[in-house]
Scaffold this active site. Structure first.
Site, PDB file in Angstrom:
ATOM      1  N   GLY A   1      38.905  33.209  45.415  1.00  0.00           N
ATOM      2  CA  GLY A   1      37.413  33.032  46.033  1.00  0.00           C
ATOM      3  C   GLY A   1      36.698  33.642  44.682  1.00  0.00           C
ATOM      4  N   THR A   2      37.061  34.715  44.474  1.00  0.00           N
ATOM      5  CA  THR A   2      36.272  35.188  43.276  1.00  0.00           C
ATOM      6  C   THR A   2      36.002  34.441  41.952  1.00  0.00           C
ATOM      7  OG1 THR A   2      37.167  37.223  43.901  1.00  0.00           O
ATOM      8  CG2 THR A   2      36.170  37.307  41.541  1.00  0.00           C
TER       9      THR A   2
ATOM     10  N   ASN B   1      32.540  38.756  55.457  1.00  0.00           N
ATOM     11  CA  ASN B   1      33.581  39.413  55.367  1.00  0.00           C
ATOM     12  C   ASN B   1      33.573  40.863  56.171  1.00  0.00           C
ATOM     13  OD1 ASN B   1      32.269  39.741  53.011  1.00  0.00           O
ATOM     14  ND2 ASN B   1      34.162  41.054  52.433  1.00  0.00           N
TER      15      ASN B   1
ATOM     16  N   GLN C   1      35.776  33.123  54.114  1.00  0.00           N
ATOM     17  CA  GLN C   1      36.139  33.672  55.519  1.00  0.00           C
ATOM     18  C   GLN C   1      36.130  32.453  56.423  1.00  0.00           C
ATOM     19  OE1 GLN C   1      37.526  36.552  56.163  1.00  0.00           O
ATOM     20  NE2 GLN C   1      37.348  37.585  54.440  1.00  0.00           N
TER      21      GLN C   1
ATOM     22  N   SER D   1      39.514  30.395  49.615  1.00  0.00           N
ATOM     23  CA  SER D   1      40.694  31.225  49.132  1.00  0.00           C
ATOM     24  C   SER D   1      41.686  30.995  50.128  1.00  0.00           C
ATOM     25  CB  SER D   1      40.271  32.445  48.943  1.00  0.00           C
ATOM     26  OG  SER D   1      41.301  33.387  48.473  1.00  0.00           O
ATOM     27  N   ALA D   2      43.110  30.591  49.659  1.00  0.00           N
ATOM     28  CA  ALA D   2      44.135  30.279  50.286  1.00  0.00           C
ATOM     29  C   ALA D   2      44.673  31.590  51.320  1.00  0.00           C
ATOM     30  CB  ALA D   2      45.300  29.922  49.496  1.00  0.00           C
ATOM     31  N   HIS D   3      44.754  32.826  50.718  1.00  0.00           N
ATOM     32  CA  HIS D   3      45.357  33.910  51.174  1.00  0.00           C
ATOM     33  C   HIS D   3      44.517  34.378  52.564  1.00  0.00           C
ATOM     34  CE1 HIS D   3      43.083  37.465  49.878  1.00  0.00           C
ATOM     35  NE2 HIS D   3      42.387  36.674  48.655  1.00  0.00           N
TER      36      HIS D   3
ATOM     37  N   THR E   1      47.324  27.287  32.851  1.00  0.00           N
ATOM     38  CA  THR E   1      48.404  26.316  33.389  1.00  0.00           C
ATOM     39  C   THR E   1      48.262  26.526  34.808  1.00  0.00           C
ATOM     40  OG1 THR E   1      49.728  26.446  31.498  1.00  0.00           O
ATOM     41  CG2 THR E   1      50.820  25.883  33.474  1.00  0.00           C
TER      42      THR E   1
ATOM     43  N   CYS F   1      38.101  47.371  49.780  1.00  0.00           N
ATOM     44  CA  CYS F   1      37.830  47.197  48.420  1.00  0.00           C
ATOM     45  C   CYS F   1      38.765  47.003  47.280  1.00  0.00           C
ATOM     46  CB  CYS F   1      36.695  48.449  48.441  1.00  0.00           C
ATOM     47  SG  CYS F   1      36.398  49.069  46.808  1.00  0.00           S
TER      48      CYS F   1
HETATM   49  C1  LIG Z   1      33.562  36.283  51.486  1.00  0.00           C
HETATM   50  C2  LIG Z   1      34.699  36.553  50.499  1.00  0.00           C
HETATM   51  N1  LIG Z   1      34.382  36.122  49.346  1.00  0.00           N
HETATM   52  C3  LIG Z   1      35.119  36.156  48.340  1.00  0.00           C
HETATM   53  C4  LIG Z   1      36.280  36.879  48.226  1.00  0.00           C
HETATM   54  C5  LIG Z   1      37.371  37.009  47.280  1.00  0.00           C
HETATM   55  O1  LIG Z   1      38.481  36.058  47.305  1.00  0.00           O
HETATM   56  P1  LIG Z   1      39.888  36.501  46.439  1.00  0.00           P
HETATM   57  O2  LIG Z   1      40.444  37.287  46.940  1.00  0.00           O
HETATM   58  O3  LIG Z   1      40.510  35.136  46.499  1.00  0.00           O
HETATM   59  O4  LIG Z   1      39.490  36.425  45.136  1.00  0.00           O
HETATM   60  C6  LIG Z   1      36.639  37.577  49.621  1.00  0.00           C
HETATM   61  C7  LIG Z   1      37.894  38.326  49.699  1.00  0.00           C
HETATM   62  O5  LIG Z   1      37.779  39.299  50.254  1.00  0.00           O
HETATM   63  C8  LIG Z   1      35.882  37.303  50.667  1.00  0.00           C
HETATM   64  O6  LIG Z   1      36.094  38.064  51.986  1.00  0.00           O
END
Ligand SMILES: Cc1ncc(COP(=O)(O)O)c(C=O)c1O
Length: 376
Positions: A70-71, A148, A176, A196-198, A234, A326
Site C-alpha cells: 500500500g505504501t 485504518n 483497508q 495491499s494483499a496482507h 524484479t 506504528c
Molecule cells: C490505510 C492504509 N494505507 C496504507 C497502508 C500501508 O500498507 P503497506 O503495509 O502494504 O505498505 C496501511 C497499512 O497499515 C493502511 O492501513
C-alpha cells in the site's frame, strides 16, 4: 489461547494462498523478464494474476500495476501525478503513507494542499468537499476509503460522482477495504486506488495500484522497466500469485465474512458498553453503516492502568493496537485521534476483526479488561 484482534495491522494468510505461492518459491523461479521458457512461466503467472484481480474489481488488466504494498502504491501514484497538478484536496486523517507524501510534495514540488474540515465524527462533509473543489478547479482529490485507525468509511460513490461532476481526479487509499468490500471500478470515477494483499489474508510485500486508463504518471524510480517503469525491480512473483488467490477467496466469501465480522463488532460494542463504565467509541467506529466492520476503536475512561494497557493485554496473550500499528513502535499520539479531538488522558484500543475471530475470544478480552481495571 492466543487472541489476535489486530487484523487492520495485518491478517493471517488463507492456507490456500500459501499453497498457490509454493510453486513460485520453488520450481518456478524464473525471472519474468527473461525471454526463455523458465522466465515465461512466471510471466504467465503474473499476467494471469493481473487478469484475476482486474476482473474482481471491475478494471482492465492493463490498469493494474503491481507494487510492494500500500505504501508503494500511494507513493507511486501521488508522486507520479504531482508534475501535472498544482493543488491537492485531502483530509487530516489519511494514513501516513499518504499524509507524509503530501507534505513532501508540498515542500519539494510546491503543490498546494488543502485539508478538509471534517465532521465531528471524522466523516468527510460532501458540502465542504464541493466547496473546496469549486475553489480549486482541477485539484486532485485524495481521500481514503476506510480509515485504518477509527474505521470511518468514505461515501465512495458520492465522492466519485462529485469529482466526476466537477471533472477532477480522485485517488483513494483502499488498503483497508479491498478484499472486504466489493468495489466495481467500472462504474466509479476513480483515477487511482491503492491496495495491499496482507490486509486481506494475502502475503506481505505485495499490493497493487489501480491506474485508470489514459492517466499519465512520471515514474519515481530509475533503472527498472518492470510494470511499465512505474513499480520497481524484479517482480515478487509468489507474492503477486498469492495476492490474486487471496482476493479470489475474499471475493467468494464477502457475504459470509461480512455477516460474521459485523456480528463480532456488534457483540464487542455491546459487551464493552455493558462491562466498562464510561466507554466510548472513536470516530464513526460504532456506527455499523458508516464504518468498516473490521475496525472498532475504543476510548476508555481515564485510569492509572491505561499506560500499561497494551502491555498487560499482551502478557495475557491478547494482540491489539493502540491506534494503528506504528512502524517505529513509538507510542506517540495518533494524528487521527488528535484530529478528532480525542481526550489524550483516555486510553485507546483498536480492535480489528477477521473471519477467524470468535465471540468467545471477545468475552475473554473484555473479562481481562475488567481484571485490569479491577472492576470485578
Ligand atoms: C490505510 C492504509 N494505507 C496504507 C497502508 C500501508 O500498507 P503497506 O503495509 O502494504 O505498505 C496501511 C497499512 O497499515 C493502511 O492501513
Amino acid at each position: 489461547m492466543h487472541v489476535y484482534l489486530d487484523n487492520a495491522a495485518t491478517t493471517a494468510s488463507y492456507p490456500d494462498v500459501f499453497e498457490a505461492m509454493r510453486p513460485y518459491l520453488s520450481e518456478f523461479y524464473g525471472n519474468p523478464s527473461s525471454a526463455h521458457n523458465t522466465g515465461r512461466k512466471t510471466r504467465v503467472a503474473i499476467e494471469q494474476a493481473r487478469k484475476t484481480i482486474a476482473k474482481i474489481i471491475g478494471a482492465n488488466a492493463s490498469e493494474i500495476i503491481f507494487t510492494s504494498g500500500g505504501t508503494a502504491a500511494n507513493n507511486i501514484f501521488l508522486q507520479g501525478i504531482a508534475p501535472s497538478i498544482s493543488h491537492i484536496i485531502s483530509s487530516p486523517i489519511e494514513h501516513p503513507a499518504v499524509l507524509h507524501t503530501l507534505t513532501y510534495l508540498d515542500k519539494i514540488q510546491s503543490i498546494n494542499l488543502s485539508f478538509l474540515t471534517l465532521e465531528k465524527d471524522g466523516q468527510v462533509s460532501l458540502g465542504n468537499l464541493e466547496e473546496a473543489i469549486l475553489k480549486y478547479p482541477g485539484a486532485l482529490v485524495v481521500l481514503m476509503h476506510g480509515n485504518n485507525e477509527v474505521g470511518n468509511l468514505l461515501l465512495l460513490e458520492k465522492v466519485s460522482t462529485l469529482c466526476k461532476r466537477h471533472n477532477c481526479n480522485f485517488f483513494t487509499d483502499a488498503v483497508q477495504t479491498i478484499g472486504h468490500y466489493p468495489i466495481n471500478l467500472s462504474s466509479l470515477h476513480i483515477t487511482g486506488l491503492a491496495a495491499s494483499a496482507h490486509k486481506f489474508h494475502g502475503p506481505k510485500g505485495a499490493g497493487f495500484l489501480y491506474l485508470k486508463q489514459g492517466t499519465k504518471l512520471s515514474g519515481i524510480y530509475h533503472g527498472g522497466a518492470q510494470e511499465r517503469g512505474l513499480s520497481v525491480g524484479t517482480e515478487n512473483v509468489a507474492g503477486i500469485v498469492g495476492m490474486a488467490r487471496a482476493l479470489e477467496i475474499a471475493h467468494l466469501s464477502y457475504v459470509e465474512d461480512k455477516q460474521h465480522i459485523e456480528m463480532l463488532k456488534k457483540t464487542m460494542i455491546d459487551l464493552l458498553t455493558r462491562s466498562i463504565p464510561g466507554v466510548k467509541f472513536n470516530g464513526s467506529s460504532a456506527n455499523i453503516t458508516n464504518s468498516i466492520n473490521t475496525v472498532l476503536s475504543v476510548s476508555l475512561p481515564t485510569h492509572e492502568q491505561n499506560e500499561m494497557l497494551l502491555f498487560n493485554l499482551d502478557l495475557a496473550n491478547i494482540s491489539v493496537s493502540a491506534g494503528s500499528a506504528c512502524a517505529s513502535g513509538a507510542a506517540t499520539e495518533s494524528h487521527v485521534l488528535k484530529a478528532l479531538k480525542h481526550d489524550s488522558k483516555r486510553g485507546t484500543i483498536r480492535f480489528s476483526f477477521s473471519y477467524l475471530n470468535t465471540v468467545e475470544e471477545l468475552r475473554r478480552v473484555v473479562k481481562k479488561l475488567r481484571d485490569i481495571y479491577k472492576l470485578d
